[in-house]
Design a protein around this motif. Structure first.
Motif, PDB file in Angstrom:
ATOM      1  N   PRO A  66      -0.905   9.546 -17.649  1.00 50.82           N
ATOM      2  CA  PRO A  66      -1.860   8.458 -17.408  1.00 50.82           C
ATOM      3  C   PRO A  66      -1.553   7.239 -18.291  1.00 50.82           C
ATOM      4  O   PRO A  66      -1.216   7.384 -19.464  1.00 50.82           O
ATOM      5  CB  PRO A  66      -3.209   9.075 -17.787  1.00 50.82           C
ATOM      6  CG  PRO A  66      -2.992  10.554 -17.653  1.00 50.82           C
ATOM      7  CD  PRO A  66      -1.548  10.789 -18.022  1.00 50.82           C
ATOM      8  N   GLY A  67      -1.631   6.066 -17.710  1.00 48.40           N
ATOM      9  CA  GLY A  67      -1.388   4.836 -18.455  1.00 48.40           C
ATOM     10  C   GLY A  67       0.070   4.439 -18.561  1.00 48.40           C
ATOM     11  O   GLY A  67       0.399   3.410 -19.132  1.00 48.40           O
ATOM     12  N   VAL A  68       0.975   5.246 -17.994  1.00 52.66           N
ATOM     13  CA  VAL A  68       2.404   4.929 -18.018  1.00 52.66           C
ATOM     14  C   VAL A  68       2.814   4.520 -16.612  1.00 52.66           C
ATOM     15  O   VAL A  68       2.582   5.251 -15.656  1.00 52.66           O
ATOM     16  CB  VAL A  68       3.241   6.148 -18.467  1.00 52.66           C
ATOM     17  CG1 VAL A  68       4.725   5.834 -18.379  1.00 52.66           C
ATOM     18  CG2 VAL A  68       2.865   6.568 -19.868  1.00 52.66           C
ATOM     19  N   SER A  69       3.396   3.345 -16.466  1.00 53.01           N
ATOM     20  CA  SER A  69       3.821   2.856 -15.154  1.00 53.01           C
ATOM     21  C   SER A  69       5.327   2.712 -15.138  1.00 53.01           C
ATOM     22  O   SER A  69       5.892   1.964 -15.927  1.00 53.01           O
ATOM     23  CB  SER A  69       3.168   1.510 -14.840  1.00 53.01           C
ATOM     24  OG  SER A  69       1.774   1.647 -14.775  1.00 53.01           O
ATOM     25  N   THR A  96      -9.064   0.088 -10.455  1.00 49.42           N
ATOM     26  CA  THR A  96      -9.329  -0.699 -11.649  1.00 49.42           C
ATOM     27  C   THR A  96      -8.450  -1.945 -11.578  1.00 49.42           C
ATOM     28  O   THR A  96      -7.219  -1.830 -11.489  1.00 49.42           O
ATOM     29  CB  THR A  96      -8.977   0.093 -12.926  1.00 49.42           C
ATOM     30  OG1 THR A  96      -9.789   1.271 -12.966  1.00 49.42           O
ATOM     31  CG2 THR A  96      -9.203  -0.743 -14.173  1.00 49.42           C
ATOM     32  N   VAL A  98      -6.351  -4.675 -12.948  1.00 51.50           N
ATOM     33  CA  VAL A  98      -5.597  -4.828 -14.195  1.00 51.50           C
ATOM     34  C   VAL A  98      -5.364  -6.303 -14.487  1.00 51.50           C
ATOM     35  O   VAL A  98      -5.502  -6.750 -15.625  1.00 51.50           O
ATOM     36  CB  VAL A  98      -4.251  -4.066 -14.115  1.00 51.50           C
ATOM     37  CG1 VAL A  98      -3.401  -4.296 -15.342  1.00 51.50           C
ATOM     38  CG2 VAL A  98      -4.511  -2.572 -13.904  1.00 51.50           C
ATOM     39  N   THR A 113      -4.906  -0.574 -10.438  1.00 46.63           N
ATOM     40  CA  THR A 113      -4.439   0.804 -10.433  1.00 46.63           C
ATOM     41  C   THR A 113      -5.324   1.606  -9.487  1.00 46.63           C
ATOM     42  O   THR A 113      -6.534   1.388  -9.420  1.00 46.63           O
ATOM     43  CB  THR A 113      -4.474   1.457 -11.832  1.00 46.63           C
ATOM     44  OG1 THR A 113      -5.806   1.411 -12.342  1.00 46.63           O
ATOM     45  CG2 THR A 113      -3.526   0.757 -12.788  1.00 46.63           C
ATOM     46  N   ASP A 116      -5.392   7.383  -9.494  1.00 46.33           N
ATOM     47  CA  ASP A 116      -4.449   8.184 -10.273  1.00 46.33           C
ATOM     48  C   ASP A 116      -3.628   7.348 -11.242  1.00 46.33           C
ATOM     49  O   ASP A 116      -2.714   7.857 -11.889  1.00 46.33           O
ATOM     50  CB  ASP A 116      -3.525   8.966  -9.331  1.00 46.33           C
ATOM     51  CG  ASP A 116      -4.279  10.084  -8.633  1.00 46.33           C
ATOM     52  OD1 ASP A 116      -4.600  11.083  -9.307  1.00 46.33           O
ATOM     53  OD2 ASP A 116      -4.586   9.940  -7.439  1.00 46.33           O
ATOM     54  N   GLY A 117      -3.925   6.046 -11.345  1.00 46.82           N
ATOM     55  CA  GLY A 117      -3.244   5.183 -12.302  1.00 46.82           C
ATOM     56  C   GLY A 117      -1.988   4.512 -11.793  1.00 46.82           C
ATOM     57  O   GLY A 117      -1.295   3.843 -12.561  1.00 46.82           O
ATOM     58  N   HIS A 118      -1.657   4.653 -10.499  1.00 46.02           N
ATOM     59  CA  HIS A 118      -0.474   3.989  -9.947  1.00 46.02           C
ATOM     60  C   HIS A 118      -0.773   2.498  -9.816  1.00 46.02           C
ATOM     61  O   HIS A 118      -1.819   2.099  -9.316  1.00 46.02           O
ATOM     62  CB  HIS A 118      -0.094   4.580  -8.590  1.00 46.02           C
ATOM     63  CG  HIS A 118       0.181   6.050  -8.659  1.00 46.02           C
ATOM     64  ND1 HIS A 118       1.240   6.582  -9.355  1.00 46.02           N
ATOM     65  CD2 HIS A 118      -0.499   7.096  -8.138  1.00 46.02           C
ATOM     66  CE1 HIS A 118       1.217   7.881  -9.251  1.00 46.02           C
ATOM     67  NE2 HIS A 118       0.164   8.232  -8.519  1.00 46.02           N
ATOM     68  N   LEU A 119       0.162   1.683 -10.275  1.00 50.60           N
ATOM     69  CA  LEU A 119      -0.020   0.237 -10.336  1.00 50.60           C
ATOM     70  C   LEU A 119       0.424  -0.424  -9.026  1.00 50.60           C
ATOM     71  O   LEU A 119       1.542  -0.197  -8.558  1.00 50.60           O
ATOM     72  CB  LEU A 119       0.795  -0.323 -11.507  1.00 50.60           C
ATOM     73  CG  LEU A 119       0.565  -1.757 -11.910  1.00 50.60           C
ATOM     74  CD1 LEU A 119      -0.870  -1.975 -12.366  1.00 50.60           C
ATOM     75  CD2 LEU A 119       1.514  -2.124 -13.047  1.00 50.60           C
TER      76      LEU A 119
END
Length: 128
Positions: A66-69, A96, A98, A113, A116-119
């Motif tokens: 999480p938080g790594v793109s 969210t 960004v 995102t 699941d945090g995918h940018l």
């Protein structure tokens, strides 16, 4: 294109309702197509694979935490108003934001995102 996900139902609802993508395939017992795929456009399908089963795709490599793109996925739109609309709809469905939409030298864009945090970057070419 394939992305790892934590929750099939949450991701199904987000991509269907938040981004307006059309699901491909018949629903399984849980009401979500298996495999979980969406038609992004005429030439691109997005497959969402539960994180636990994503290892076969990566050949033993780990998924990003999480938080790594590791990449930014792009959605092109026809206008700045459509960028705003996509970001608003995505946010209402659980994204969210960004980077708020703003004018850039290459056009108008904003990023969000998914659950699941995918940018994702939503953009429109500069208007004349």
């Amino acid at each position: 294109m394939a992305l790892p996900i934590e929750d099939r139902r949450r991701s199904f609802a987000f991509y269907r309702d938040g981004l307006g993508f059309r699901a491909v395939g018949e629903p399984a017992e849980d009401g979500v197509p298996e495999p979980l795929r969406f038609a992004v456009n005429d030439g691109l399908t997005l497959m969402l694979v539960p994180t636990g089963g994503f290892g076969w795709v990566l050949g033993g490599r780990e998924t990003a935490g999480p938080g790594v793109s590791e990449c930014v996925l792009g959605l092109d739109t026809a206008s700045a108003a459509q960028v705003d609309a996509v970001l608003a709809r995505a946010e209402a469905a659980g994204a969210t934001v960004v980077t708020a939409p703003t004018r850039q030298p290459w056009g108008y864009s904003g990023t969000f995102t998914d659950p699941d945090g995918h940018l994702w970057m939503v953009e429109a070419a500069p208007e004349d």
